[in-house]
Design a protein around this motif. Sequence first.
Motif, PDB file in Angstrom:
ATOM      1  N   ALA A  14       5.897  22.874  47.827  1.00  0.00           N
ATOM      2  CA  ALA A  14       5.739  21.721  46.940  1.00  0.00           C
ATOM      3  C   ALA A  14       4.858  20.653  47.570  1.00  0.00           C
ATOM      4  CB  ALA A  14       7.115  21.139  46.608  1.00  0.00           C
ATOM      5  N   GLU A  15       4.978  20.475  48.882  1.00  0.00           N
ATOM      6  CA  GLU A  15       4.210  19.448  49.565  1.00  0.00           C
ATOM      7  C   GLU A  15       2.711  19.676  49.402  1.00  0.00           C
ATOM      8  OE1 GLU A  15       3.342  16.007  51.705  1.00  0.00           O
ATOM      9  OE2 GLU A  15       5.212  16.699  50.765  1.00  0.00           O
ATOM     10  N   GLY A  16       2.290  20.935  49.486  1.00  0.00           N
ATOM     11  CA  GLY A  16       0.869  21.243  49.303  1.00  0.00           C
ATOM     12  C   GLY A  16       0.379  20.842  47.920  1.00  0.00           C
ATOM     13  N   LEU A  17       1.176  21.134  46.900  1.00  0.00           N
ATOM     14  CA  LEU A  17       0.814  20.744  45.537  1.00  0.00           C
ATOM     15  C   LEU A  17       0.778  19.227  45.408  1.00  0.00           C
ATOM     16  CD1 LEU A  17       0.331  21.448  42.508  1.00  0.00           C
ATOM     17  CD2 LEU A  17       2.821  21.279  42.231  1.00  0.00           C
ATOM     18  N   TYR A  18       1.808  18.553  45.952  1.00  0.00           N
ATOM     19  CA  TYR A  18       1.881  17.095  45.840  1.00  0.00           C
ATOM     20  C   TYR A  18       0.703  16.424  46.535  1.00  0.00           C
ATOM     21  CZ  TYR A  18       6.619  17.322  43.898  1.00  0.00           C
ATOM     22  OH  TYR A  18       7.711  17.544  43.095  1.00  0.00           O
ATOM     23  N   ILE A  59      -0.079  25.206  35.574  1.00  0.00           N
ATOM     24  CA  ILE A  59       0.586  25.424  36.864  1.00  0.00           C
ATOM     25  C   ILE A  59       1.520  26.623  36.751  1.00  0.00           C
ATOM     26  CG2 ILE A  59       2.237  24.492  38.531  1.00  0.00           C
ATOM     27  CD1 ILE A  59       1.140  21.707  37.891  1.00  0.00           C
ATOM     28  N   ILE A  60       1.383  27.548  37.699  1.00  0.00           N
ATOM     29  CA  ILE A  60       2.316  28.671  37.835  1.00  0.00           C
ATOM     30  C   ILE A  60       3.261  28.301  38.972  1.00  0.00           C
ATOM     31  CG2 ILE A  60       2.572  31.123  38.336  1.00  0.00           C
ATOM     32  CD1 ILE A  60      -0.319  31.486  37.325  1.00  0.00           C
ATOM     33  N   LEU A  61       4.528  28.152  38.672  1.00  0.00           N
ATOM     34  CA  LEU A  61       5.466  27.527  39.604  1.00  0.00           C
ATOM     35  C   LEU A  61       6.653  28.433  39.919  1.00  0.00           C
ATOM     36  CD1 LEU A  61       6.526  24.977  41.106  1.00  0.00           C
ATOM     37  CD2 LEU A  61       7.504  24.242  38.929  1.00  0.00           C
ATOM     38  N   ASP A  62       6.799  28.778  41.206  1.00  0.00           N
ATOM     39  CA  ASP A  62       7.972  29.528  41.649  1.00  0.00           C
ATOM     40  C   ASP A  62       9.170  28.585  41.685  1.00  0.00           C
ATOM     41  OD1 ASP A  62       9.663  31.424  42.677  1.00  0.00           O
ATOM     42  OD2 ASP A  62       8.888  31.312  44.722  1.00  0.00           O
ATOM     43  N   LEU A  63      10.311  29.041  41.186  1.00  0.00           N
ATOM     44  CA  LEU A  63      11.495  28.179  41.169  1.00  0.00           C
ATOM     45  C   LEU A  63      12.178  28.083  42.526  1.00  0.00           C
ATOM     46  CD1 LEU A  63      13.279  28.823  37.757  1.00  0.00           C
ATOM     47  CD2 LEU A  63      11.581  27.116  38.375  1.00  0.00           C
ATOM     48  N   ASP A  69      13.147  22.459  44.939  1.00  0.00           N
ATOM     49  CA  ASP A  69      13.547  23.312  43.830  1.00  0.00           C
ATOM     50  C   ASP A  69      12.483  23.212  42.742  1.00  0.00           C
ATOM     51  OD1 ASP A  69      14.941  23.669  41.065  1.00  0.00           O
ATOM     52  OD2 ASP A  69      16.310  24.594  42.487  1.00  0.00           O
ATOM     53  N   GLY A  70      12.079  24.352  42.196  1.00  0.00           N
ATOM     54  CA  GLY A  70      11.038  24.351  41.180  1.00  0.00           C
ATOM     55  C   GLY A  70      11.390  23.504  39.964  1.00  0.00           C
ATOM     56  N   ILE A  71      12.673  23.475  39.620  1.00  0.00           N
ATOM     57  CA  ILE A  71      13.108  22.659  38.486  1.00  0.00           C
ATOM     58  C   ILE A  71      12.832  21.182  38.768  1.00  0.00           C
ATOM     59  CG2 ILE A  71      15.086  21.899  37.129  1.00  0.00           C
ATOM     60  CD1 ILE A  71      14.241  24.720  36.474  1.00  0.00           C
ATOM     61  N   ASP A  72      13.092  20.747  40.018  1.00  0.00           N
ATOM     62  CA  ASP A  72      12.842  19.348  40.385  1.00  0.00           C
ATOM     63  C   ASP A  72      11.352  19.023  40.318  1.00  0.00           C
ATOM     64  OD1 ASP A  72      15.527  18.837  40.810  1.00  0.00           O
ATOM     65  OD2 ASP A  72      15.438  19.394  42.933  1.00  0.00           O
TER      66      ASP A  72
END
Length: 241
Positions: A35-39, A59-63, A69-72
């Motif tokens: 997530a940090e890389g995306l952010y 965006i293709i997002l692994d949960l 958490d992908g939901i977050d």
Amino acid sequence: MSSLIAIIDDEPDIVELVTIHLKKAMFRVRGFSDAEGLYRFLGLSEGYRQESEAIPNLIILDLMLPDADGIDICKNLKKRDKFSSIPIIMLTAKGEETDKILGLEFGADDYVTKPFSPRELVARVKAVLRRRQTIDKSGKLNIGGILIIDTEKHEIVVEGQKIELTSTEFRILALFCTNESKVFSRYDILDYLWGDEKIVLDRTIDVHIKNLRDKLGKAGSLIKNIRGIGYKLETHHIEPA
């Protein structure tokens, strides 16, 4: 310029495999392992500016990620005006229907369960992007004196308040509003949204419509459930909020 797809998955092999197939389909791709890389790329990490003006078209997002958490992540993006309209396809190793439904409830547009076919995933990407590009541009529709849908600007206003919808929710509402009083079965709606690429559950439609009703508030009562058949829009029927 081709659409930019961001993929976030902590398995390098999956990122590489999906990247190869997306590039073959003429997409630009940015891959991230957490997530940090995306952010950081989006400028959402403290002390980091957005890397470029380019915002992912999807965006293709692994949960299941190591640092979030992908939901977050989904919830975080959907609450920000700049990123709320980006379609999200969830990748999950979880087989339970409840996990898929939870992701849809927080704004994801589609899901693919691991293990998956890269070609199927690319087809899903194309389908989601196509839904965003083919929305009817007929202008504003005033529904029941309470709901205004602007198909050109992709905006929904209920009693003067702008409502944020996912692309799938918007498409469903536009379908109802341009076909007043017509009853649509779940299969009709699935066919409208995905056509020959529909590989989803009927239950998915129920989740999208529940989310749509909740977001529309008072205007949500315009969408009626016809037991055993499907759904329709009744502009003369508005229940108190």
